[in-house]
Design an enzyme around this catalytic site. Structure first.
Site, PDB file in Angstrom:
ATOM      1  N   ALA A 155       0.827  -1.212   0.000  1.00 27.10           N
ATOM      2  CA  ALA A 155       0.000   0.000   0.000  1.00 27.10           C
ATOM      3  C   ALA A 155       0.857   1.256   0.000  1.00 27.10           C
ATOM      4  O   ALA A 155       0.564   2.227  -0.706  1.00 27.10           O
ATOM      5  CB  ALA A 155      -0.930  -0.006   1.211  1.00 27.10           C
ATOM      6  N   TYR A 156       1.925   1.242   0.787  1.00 28.69           N
ATOM      7  CA  TYR A 156       2.825   2.398   0.863  1.00 28.69           C
ATOM      8  C   TYR A 156       3.520   2.623  -0.474  1.00 28.69           C
ATOM      9  O   TYR A 156       3.567   3.750  -0.978  1.00 28.69           O
ATOM     10  CB  TYR A 156       3.844   2.153   1.972  1.00 28.69           C
ATOM     11  CG  TYR A 156       4.846   3.272   2.171  1.00 28.69           C
ATOM     12  CD1 TYR A 156       4.445   4.510   2.648  1.00 28.69           C
ATOM     13  CD2 TYR A 156       6.202   3.072   1.904  1.00 28.69           C
ATOM     14  CE1 TYR A 156       5.358   5.530   2.848  1.00 28.69           C
ATOM     15  CE2 TYR A 156       7.121   4.091   2.103  1.00 28.69           C
ATOM     16  CZ  TYR A 156       6.697   5.315   2.569  1.00 28.69           C
ATOM     17  OH  TYR A 156       7.607   6.327   2.758  1.00 28.69           O
TER      18      TYR A 156
END
Length: 247
Positions: A155-156
């Site tokens: 996600a990052y």
């Protein structure tokens, strides 16, 4: 807080009250910039830093707000311009990181990461594109994990890959304005954001992953930012991997 127009170059540092942002502020003040120190929640920490800068003869201003809120950011930029007379450099270190395997990541965490890291960068970049002075620089932040592809960072890294693409396109959209747009992509750097949730064995392993056999320091990243902010006028539309040789 200064209320006079500054004769110095002026830098606005988003996320300037801690971690890499604090080191960027220190470096730019050392190079005689007037600085606006942005905070999202820790107003007291930002104001202490501003007081320290002013007490040492510098020019500084604390400004707060949600980087993903376009109305707030527009007013924040205008407040800095009103205080100092303009903005020459915008450094956007603001961001969050939550690690999890993709299969088990809470989607509310995913949404928060994208809101701050992607929408926040977009909003700040939009304001910078509209309000930076000629000869200005916008410096966004990514991560070297967009290349190393470590597990649990999906996600990052998705958010930071978006930042990289945004940067490359905006640099070309600002043709003729004499404004550079670049992104710094740090490797493992000893900041609270990086160290949070990692055990000693993981930190030791990552510190040995580069040929220099250490973690980066926030000061290492600040050196690159200062270069892009000032003398590096021929560096534009680039992703600068400041990571000690991490492959």
């Amino acid at each position: 807080m200064t209320k006079n127009k500054s004769d110095k170059r002026v830098a606005l540092v988003l996320g300037g009250s801690g971690g890499i942002g604090k080191s960027v502020i220190d470096k730019l003040v050392e190079q005689d910039y007037a600085v606006a120190v942005h905070y999202s929640a820790n107003k007291g920490k930002a104001e202490l830093l501003v007081d320290e800068i002013i007490n040492n003869g510098g020019e500084a201003l604390a400004v707060g707000g949600d980087v993903a809120d376009e109305v707030t950011m527009s007013q924040l930029f205008d407040n800095v311009i009103s205080a100092f007379g303009g903005i020459d450099v915008v450094v956007n270190t603001a961001g969050i990181m939550k690690l999890s395997p993709l299969s088990t990541l809470n989607l509310s965490d995913f949404d928060q990461i994208q809101r701050i890291n992607v929408r926040g960068t977009f909003v700040v970049s939009q304001q910078a594109a509209l309000k930076l002075r000629k000869g200005g620089s916008l410096i966004n932040f990514s991560t070297s994990v967009t290349r190393t592809s470590f597990p649990n960072y999906s996600a990052y890294v998705a958010s930071k890959a978006a930042v990289e693409s945004l940067t490359l396109i905006l640099a070309r959209e600002l043709r003729g304005k004499d404004i550079t747009v670049n992104t710094v992509a740090p490797g493992p750097t000893a900041t609270p954001l990086f160290l949070s949730g990692k055990d000693e064995a993981t930190i030791t392993h990552l510190s040995q992953a580069t040929p220099l056999e250490r973690l980066g320091n926030p000061e290492d990243i600040a050196e690159t930012v200062a270069f892009l902010a000032g003398p590096a006028r021929w560096v534009n539309g680039q992703i600068i991997f400041t990571n000690g040789g991490l492959a």
